[in-house]
Design an enzyme around this catalytic site. Sequence first.
Site, PDB file in Angstrom:
ATOM      1  N   LYS A 156       9.767   0.511 -18.773  1.00  0.00           N
ATOM      2  CA  LYS A 156      10.775   1.539 -18.490  1.00  0.00           C
ATOM      3  C   LYS A 156      10.170   2.732 -17.744  1.00  0.00           C
ATOM      4  O   LYS A 156      10.880   3.455 -17.037  1.00  0.00           O
ATOM      5  CB  LYS A 156      11.424   2.021 -19.787  1.00  0.00           C
ATOM      6  CG  LYS A 156      12.005   0.906 -20.653  1.00  0.00           C
ATOM      7  CD  LYS A 156      13.185   0.231 -20.019  1.00  0.00           C
ATOM      8  CE  LYS A 156      13.720  -0.913 -20.856  1.00  0.00           C
ATOM      9  NZ  LYS A 156      14.403  -0.538 -22.076  1.00  0.00           N
ATOM     10  N   ASP A 157       8.866   2.942 -17.890  1.00  0.00           N
ATOM     11  CA  ASP A 157       8.213   4.056 -17.188  1.00  0.00           C
ATOM     12  C   ASP A 157       8.371   3.950 -15.678  1.00  0.00           C
ATOM     13  O   ASP A 157       8.447   4.969 -14.978  1.00  0.00           O
ATOM     14  CB  ASP A 157       6.713   4.091 -17.508  1.00  0.00           C
ATOM     15  CG  ASP A 157       6.414   4.642 -18.889  1.00  0.00           C
ATOM     16  OD1 ASP A 157       7.096   5.594 -19.305  1.00  0.00           O
ATOM     17  OD2 ASP A 157       5.502   4.112 -19.548  1.00  0.00           O
TER      18      ASP A 157
END
Length: 464
Positions: A112-113
């Site tokens: 998700k980063d």
Amino acid sequence: MKYISTRGQVEAQGFIDTVLMGLADDGGLMIPAEIPHITPETLKEWSKLSYKELFLQIFALYTNQEIPDEDLKNMVDKSYASFRDSEITPVNKIDDSLYILELFHGPTFAFKDVALQFMGEFYSYVSKKQNKIIHILGATSGDTGAAAIQGVRGKEGIKICILHPHNKVSKVQELQMTTVDDQNVLNLSVKGNFDDCQKIIKDQFADLEFKSKHNLRAINSINFLRILAQTVYYFYAYFQIEQGDQPKKVNISVPSGNFGNIFSGFLAKKMGLPIHKLIIATNENNILERFVKTGEYKPGDFKSTHSPSMDIQVASNFERYLYYFLDQDAAKVSAIMKKFQDDGKIVFNAEDLVRVQADFVAYGASNEQCLELISKYKDNSDYLLDPHTACGIAAYEAYNGEEEICISFATAHPAKFNEAIEQCDIKQEFPAEIKNLFSKSQHQLVIDHNKEDIVRELEAFYEK
């Protein structure tokens, strides 16, 4: 490039307004009115680019030049400055048929980063340009919340509230969210599951008065910016494969819960990336596997698994796929989604199922199989899988054919899910950033799954 809703009742929007809208005002999801096609010649040129250069090339096709090139480049540079690998998403060769794309080198050790660090910079940029406070509201099954909080914590002009299911995320996921003490962050630990949290989020975005009053913005994958940012690593990974004189077909196996990551692959393929099989990997919450194999999209009984980020029964981004499956007929999408709301299921006929199976294959790994594969790949390849990545490997083993190469996504660092790793009698060394979390105090509000109580907390937080 203009953006429209899957349900057809929103006036066409530009890129920035699309991102700010998040969930479409008619309850649908925003998608580009046209998908740009990448020629083989352009693909060849792109194959020589760095990750950040590739990001800029892809975004240039979608942003309508609403963001000056230099501003976009600065956002990209800031977004990936904290990543621990210079390639951003490096590819690790396991053997001649299997490559693993490592998506966990960002600040919170999860895929998700890759999108959310950029989204944090984007929202900060827009807040300053428009001189408006942005209120971000999101739900998480574990990783989205931590990455989103990290992307905006301490940023002027932004407040963020994240809902997560109480005691249904890993301890590290919980600590990454709740040890943040910045005044612009609120963590609500909801007594329920992820689908409960997600429904509340969708309800609040569908409440146009509430949405407008609080300048509400989305960070979940209902936001098209998340989808677009994720397409970059599909292209990048494909370009890293050693093909030799006789190119093989390339499959991609994606641990999937909310259908966002795999839809990014579907978008990349429609743009012209020559992916052979898009493989959906799920766990025992296998609504997507059942859909691909039987044509029935229907939530089942919720199960807690070793891969909690995929413990999801209703996949938000499924509607985007439905739009393209229905030949971009927004009226049909609206009718089917209404029927799904009323009946709790969507059923495709045999003819339609053949078309679905031309787009995807799917495999659901059991808890036991997940642990077996973690042990197997540690013993045989000295590679430690996290449990979500293990589901992807299970799907690779089920569907990769002869003379085919598979890129399987490693969506999180195994240190985030040590509960599963310990069950394999494997002792791992925690990265310092994760080890330090256990000595920090937590900041969260445990709250019942009650919409009125949650909205009351939101109102109080946003009005401070």
